[in-house]
Scaffold this active site. Structure first.
Site, mmCIF file in Angstrom:
data_model
loop_
_atom_site.group_PDB
_atom_site.id
_atom_site.type_symbol
_atom_site.label_atom_id
_atom_site.label_comp_id
_atom_site.label_asym_id
_atom_site.label_seq_id
_atom_site.Cartn_x
_atom_site.Cartn_y
_atom_site.Cartn_z
ATOM 1 N N ASP A 12 0.823 -1.225 0.000
ATOM 2 C CA ASP A 12 0.000 0.000 0.000
ATOM 3 C C ASP A 12 0.852 1.267 0.000
ATOM 4 O O ASP A 12 0.436 2.306 0.512
ATOM 5 C CB ASP A 12 -0.955 0.021 1.211
ATOM 6 C CG ASP A 12 -1.750 -1.259 1.331
ATOM 7 O OD1 ASP A 12 -2.384 -1.655 0.337
ATOM 8 O OD2 ASP A 12 -1.724 -1.881 2.410
ATOM 9 N N HIS A 40 -4.473 -2.151 -6.310
ATOM 10 C CA HIS A 40 -4.001 -0.778 -6.406
ATOM 11 C C HIS A 40 -5.025 0.047 -7.158
ATOM 12 O O HIS A 40 -5.776 -0.461 -7.986
ATOM 13 C CB HIS A 40 -2.618 -0.684 -7.053
ATOM 14 C CG HIS A 40 -2.470 -1.459 -8.315
ATOM 15 N ND1 HIS A 40 -1.985 -2.753 -8.335
ATOM 16 C CD2 HIS A 40 -2.743 -1.147 -9.598
ATOM 17 C CE1 HIS A 40 -1.960 -3.181 -9.579
ATOM 18 N NE2 HIS A 40 -2.414 -2.239 -10.373
#
Length: 379
Positions: A12, A40
């Protein structure tokens, strides 16, 4: 030019955004590990795309490839292709290639994953998407590959070969073994096999040929360095190798062909699920960063735990990946925080370490030497 991009923390870090920014200069973008347990987000104009399998370069002119180190849920891939096509982005076999050796996630993998997590006394925070069990079958040589999925006779024969053992495993764990040979699920997978037949390729051949022709190739990782199955905070790790070296092994490209290895690093640190996070901020400050940074998982929607920047952790990632460049993301999220802090040294039983040792083993005995910066009010 061959460039590898990996996350230097726990995932992340903003890899999707950076890959999307850089991909305009690349002819090929390849995903080399993981599955749909990581995601993502890419924003183009007013459109937001949440991806779990297809590399970010799909929105540009690059050819995108899914390598054999990935474990692929064909249903998820079909959903992503459908999402793009609804937005006018054509994803045909000229744009996307999937290696014939790529392992597929079967419904029984998802069932086994959920049963195993439910039985654990200490949860490890799996996404229950069958990723780990698909990798288990890869290592045990009990996988079903894309080459078999797209060939009806081979797929049915392989499933029949594996079914008895899978049924026993599910029944032993208290599940319903009928999922293994469920006619509707088999029918659906055969349909998916027909859909993806044209996408099958040899990723190693394609990448090496592109490099021989002087083209630019980017290898894109999922998750982050400290979730690596070998070098991460075991047992709170993912099921694949997330570091730069695995890009070469999984894509079938020699290490001497690598030109750049780029670290994606967030200005603070986050982690989803269980596992050590030495600089974790509990309470109002952690929640403030979580909200300001939009720290909620693309795949699970779970809130990410937030903490101060951890330099020993980054130095370990540099050692594992051999980074040539660092891209720092989300510095703006910290605007207005005063003071800002970061971990500089980890002190374990009176001895100081500037590079991380075994985080899971030492975190209970470690103290962090923090540095305070008074510039939090500045942009």
């Amino acid at each position: 030019m061959f460039t590898i991009i990996t996350g230097a923390q726990f995932g992340d870090e903003g890899k999707g955004k950076i890959v999307d920014l850089l991909a305009k200069d690349y002819d090929v973008v390849a995903r080399f590990q993981g599955g749909n347990n990581a995601g993502h987000t890419v924003k183009v104009g007013d459109e937001v795309y949440k991806l779990h399998l297809i590399p970010s370069g799909i929105l540009l002119d690059a050819r995108v490839l899914i390598g054999p180190g990935v474990v692929l849920n064909p249903e998820v891939l079909a959903e992503e292709i459908e999402m793009f096509e609804k937005h006018g982005v054509k994803v045909n076999s000229e744009k996307l290639g999937v290696d014939a050796k790529t392992s597929i996630i079967m419904p029984y993998h998802i069932e086994l994953d959920g049963l195993r997590e439910a039985s654990r006394e200490t949860k490890i925070g799996t996404t229950k998407r069958g990723i780990g069990y698909a990798y288990i079958d890869k290592v045990a040589r009990d996988e079903i590959r894309m080459a078999e999925l797209v060939d009806k006779e081979r797929f049915l024969a392989r499933l029949e070969e594996l079914a008895p053992q899978k049924e026993k495993e599910i029944e032993a764990m208290g599940g319903d073994p009928r999922i293994v040979r469920d006619p509707e699920l088999i029918k659906r997978y055969l349909e998916l096999g027909e859909q993806f037949a044209a996408y099958i390729t040899d990723v190693s051949r394609e990448i090496n040929q592109a490099l021989d022709e002087g083209k630019n190739v980017m290898a894109e990782a999922a998750q982050g360095t400290h979730l690596d199955v070998i070098h991460g905070t075991q047992k709170f790790v993912t099921s694949s190798s997330t570091i730069a070296g695995s890009a070469c092994a999984n894509l079938g490209v020699g290490p001497t062909r690598v030109d750049n290895v780029i670290a994606i690093v967030k200005a603070y640190i986050t982690r989803v699920g269980e596992g050590p996070l030495p600089t974790e901020l509990i309470g109002e400050l952690g929640e403030r960063i979580q909200k300001a940074g939009g720290e909620f998982g693309t795949t699970t929607g779970r809130g990410r735990r937030c903490g101060w920047f951890d330099l020993p952790l980054l130095k370990k990632a540099i050692a594992l990946n051999g980074y040539t460049e660092i891209s720092l993301t989300k510095l703006d999220v910290l605007t207005g925080l005063d003071p800002l802090r970061s971990a500089q040294v980890m002190s374990i039983k009176g001895k100081n370490w500037t590079i991380l040792r075994n985080l899971r083993k030492t975190s209970r005995h470690a103290a962090l030497c923090m540095k305070t910066c008074q510039d939090g009010k500045k942009n």
